[in-house]
Design an enzyme around this catalytic site. Structure first.
Site, short mmCIF file in Angstrom:
data_model
loop_
_atom_site.label_atom_id
_atom_site.label_comp_id
_atom_site.label_asym_id
_atom_site.label_seq_id
_atom_site.Cartn_x
_atom_site.Cartn_y
_atom_site.Cartn_z
N ASP A 40 -2.96 4.66 -2.39
CA ASP A 40 -4.03 5.16 -1.54
C ASP A 40 -4.35 6.62 -1.87
O ASP A 40 -3.45 7.42 -2.11
CB ASP A 40 -3.59 5.04 -0.08
N ASP A 54 0.85 -1.19 0.00
CA ASP A 54 0.00 0.00 0.00
C ASP A 54 0.89 1.24 0.00
O ASP A 54 1.74 1.40 0.88
CB ASP A 54 -0.89 0.00 1.25
N GLU A 95 -6.46 4.27 -6.08
CA GLU A 95 -7.75 4.51 -5.45
C GLU A 95 -8.27 5.86 -5.93
O GLU A 95 -7.66 6.89 -5.66
CB GLU A 95 -7.61 4.50 -3.93
N HIS A 132 -10.81 -3.07 2.96
CA HIS A 132 -10.61 -2.70 4.36
C HIS A 132 -11.39 -1.45 4.76
O HIS A 132 -11.48 -1.14 5.95
CB HIS A 132 -9.12 -2.45 4.61
N ASP A 133 -11.94 -0.74 3.79
CA ASP A 133 -12.70 0.48 4.08
C ASP A 133 -14.21 0.28 3.97
O ASP A 133 -14.97 1.25 3.99
CB ASP A 133 -12.30 1.60 3.11
#
Length: 586
Positions: free
Chosen positions: A217, A111, A275, A350-351
């Site tokens: 990210d 990430d 993202e 994960h979000d």
């Protein structure tokens, strides 16, 4: 002379690549497996489960942040990009992980969090030390605005993504710094070339150690409008407004991505997935992933995990509608081939809350079949498939019985406290808790459910967050030898996807009209590039049986899914509640 017969030309096959065909397994390190009983998952725990990961037919893993961090936002606040968060392990553990993965033919993505750092990063410490610091311009610093009464206010009206103002006051230097997330997550100023070069050096550090790519990210927040103007008033009741019009996909965004590609990514056989927040229209997406743009391999647009959001906020009242899934799927599956781009295929991360609980059913009587149906949906679409840890065993959201004290994520708790403040201390928060249960990030971060022992086999200590109440039944050990389990189905689905990659990974999507499928069924076909091999995918998103009857598919055999049905008869295909079936013409 005998005339030469013109041979019919065969259509060109797809341009293939390892990252297009990969199935990528996202690991949230804190929640995967705790090897030393401190309550936190760690790298040694991941290393101990590499054979399990291999058994899933996984091609790569994506690790959520593992770097040194105060953990105010669970690692998305990085204080050193070349040091590992101590409870997770150290750089040597990462090297062992890379070696173990590569030995098994599995790649690894990290990430990349470079829109912001932690306020504990040495760059920011130096930046805030003085207005004359050489690194002052590595972040966004601005003077306050004053109202007619002399009251100090932030430089603009932007709201933080986590609530409150997006600006944080620094008493020492008497200026505000921009922090779109938490006050402890100051935004980097990508307009500063020295900062960009230092960031590229950190990326190269890990690529040289053998990682195979990055998930970037908050990628499109790296370029802001240089004037940082006020956002439009979209919520008159709030003091602060969304500044997304000016902080998302700014004027230099593509310049930065192209430079990153040229300076870093093009020197390695690596993949990139960005993202993309706030701007999710076809034109914006195409500018990042069209092959001739030479920017990113693919994007997470986020719309697939936003389908039940409220009209004005994530935790506002909202319901999943199957038509939303149809529309989103059709849009990206048909748009990407037109621009020579590539899709990411996912439903959980994960979000997000768990898709099983939000879009299908986690009721006990439907849970297993519904999880298989969603696996069928994901496994048959064109693109790179991403699977969140626990998705392969049908992990679900937290139960309704959990109170706000059981949630640990800062985003959800901040939203709860903000609403409670508006309503008053003794207000009924039942409506909010209903939405929190569906959408909280805690759901995607629940400790992995390995077996029925204490703490689901995740930890022999006290887990950093509560383990889901259902772990004694829903776990890896209970499913691994059960040929009818969700886990076994995922393995079969992924094996089929690899075997028939021309149909599914590289295939052409066509959605069938509602007059054929009915309101509760999602029906589409996937066809290989020759046009000879075609699969029919039927997905029942309801608690009752549905029948699909179309003469065109009579005689097709069942490829995967379903219960008793073996082929497409003249009576059609009858799908039970939350059932998914794939038929084929070969």
């Amino acid at each position: 002379m005998e005339s030469i017969k013109q041979q019919p030309t065969m259509p060109c096959g797809p341009e293939k690549s390892w990252w297009k065909e990969a199935v990528i397994y996202q690991i949230y390190p804190a929640s995967f497996l705790d090897s030393n009983s401190d309550g936190l998952g760690d790298l040694a725990g991941i290393i101990s489960k590499l054979d399990y990961i291999k058994s899933l037919n996984i091609d790569a893993i994506w690790l959520s942040p593992i770097f040194k961090s105060p953990q105010n936002d669970m690692g998305y606040d990085i204080s050193d990009y070349r040091t590992i968060h101590e409870p997770y392990g150290n750089v040597e553990h990462v090297e062992r992980l890379i070696e173990g993965l590569h030995r098994r033919g599995i790649r690894i993505l990290l990430d990349l969090v470079v829109n912001h750092t932690s306020d504990q990063h040495e760059w920011f410490k130096e930046s805030r030390s003085s207005r004359n610091s050489p690194k002052r311009d590595w972040y966004f610093w601005r003077d306050p605005r004053f109202d007619p009464d002399g009251q100090r206010n932030p430089p603009n009206n932007w709201a933080s993504i986590f609530g409150g103002s997006a600006w944080t006051w620094d008493e020492q230097t008497q200026q505000y710094y921009l922090s779109l997330f938490l006050p402890s997550q100051p935004d980097l100023n990508w307009a500063n070339e020295d900062m960009r070069r230092a960031t590229y050096d950190d990326m190269v550090f890990w690529l040289d150690k053998g990682i195979n790519g990055y998930r970037i990210d908050s990628m499109n927040l790296m370029s802001k409008h240089p004037d940082l103007p006020d956002g439009p008033i979209t919520n008159p009741e709030s003091e602060f407004q969304s500044g997304a019009l000016y902080f998302a996909s700014g004027p230099r965004m593509h310049e930065y991505i192209k430079e990153m590609r040229m300076e870093v990514f093009d020197k390695y056989d690596c993949m990139t997935v960005g993202e993309l927040g706030f701007t999710k229209d076809e034109k914006s997406v195409s500018e990042y992933v069209a092959k001739d743009r030479h920017e990113l391999n693919m994007l997470f647009t986020g719309d697939i995990v936003d389908m039940d959001f409220g009209s004005s906020s994530k935790y506002g009242p909202g319901e999943f509608r199957l038509q939303s899934l149809r529309d989103i799927t059709k849009m990206w599956q048909t748009m990407m081939p037109k621009i020579d781009g590539w899709n990411s295929v996912y439903m959980d991360n994960h979000d997000s809350g768990r898709s099983l609980s939000r879009y299908a059913s986690d009721k006990e009587e439907f849970r297993a079949i519904a999880a298989k149906m969603l696996a069928t949906y994901m496994g048959t679409l064109s693109g790179t498939l991403f699977l969140l840890q626990g998705q392969e065993i049908g992990m679900a959201n937290v139960p309704e019985s959990w109170g706000i004290e059981d949630y640990v994520d800062v985003e959800g708790r901040n939203a709860y406290n903000s609403i409670l403040k508006q309503r008053g201390e003794d207000a009924d928060m039942g409506d909010f808790m209903k939405e929190l249960r569906k959408k909280a990030r805690d759901n995607g971060r629940l400790p992995m459910q390995w077996d029925a022992s204490t703490n689901s086999g995740f930890s022999k200590g006290k887990p950093w967050m509560r383990v889901n109440d259902d772990y004694q039944k829903w776990n890896v050990a209970s499913q691994i030898d059960d040929k009818d389990s969700v886990l076994s189905y995922w393995k079969k689905m992924l094996a089929l996807r690899k075997k028939e990659q021309d149909v599914f990974v590289y295939g052409t999507f066509e959605m069938l009209d509602l007059t054929k499928s009915g309101e509760d069924m999602f029906a589409y076909t996937m066809t290989d590039y020759t046009g000879r091999k075609k699969a029919l995918v039927l997905l029942n998103f309801s608690e009752h049986n549905n029948t699909f009857v179309e003469e065109e598919y009579f005689g097709w055999r069942k490829l995967i899914g379903g219960d008793k049905s073996q082929g497409f008869s003249e009576e059609g295909a009858v799908l039970g509640a939350y059932e998914g079936i794939v038929f084929c013409n070969w």
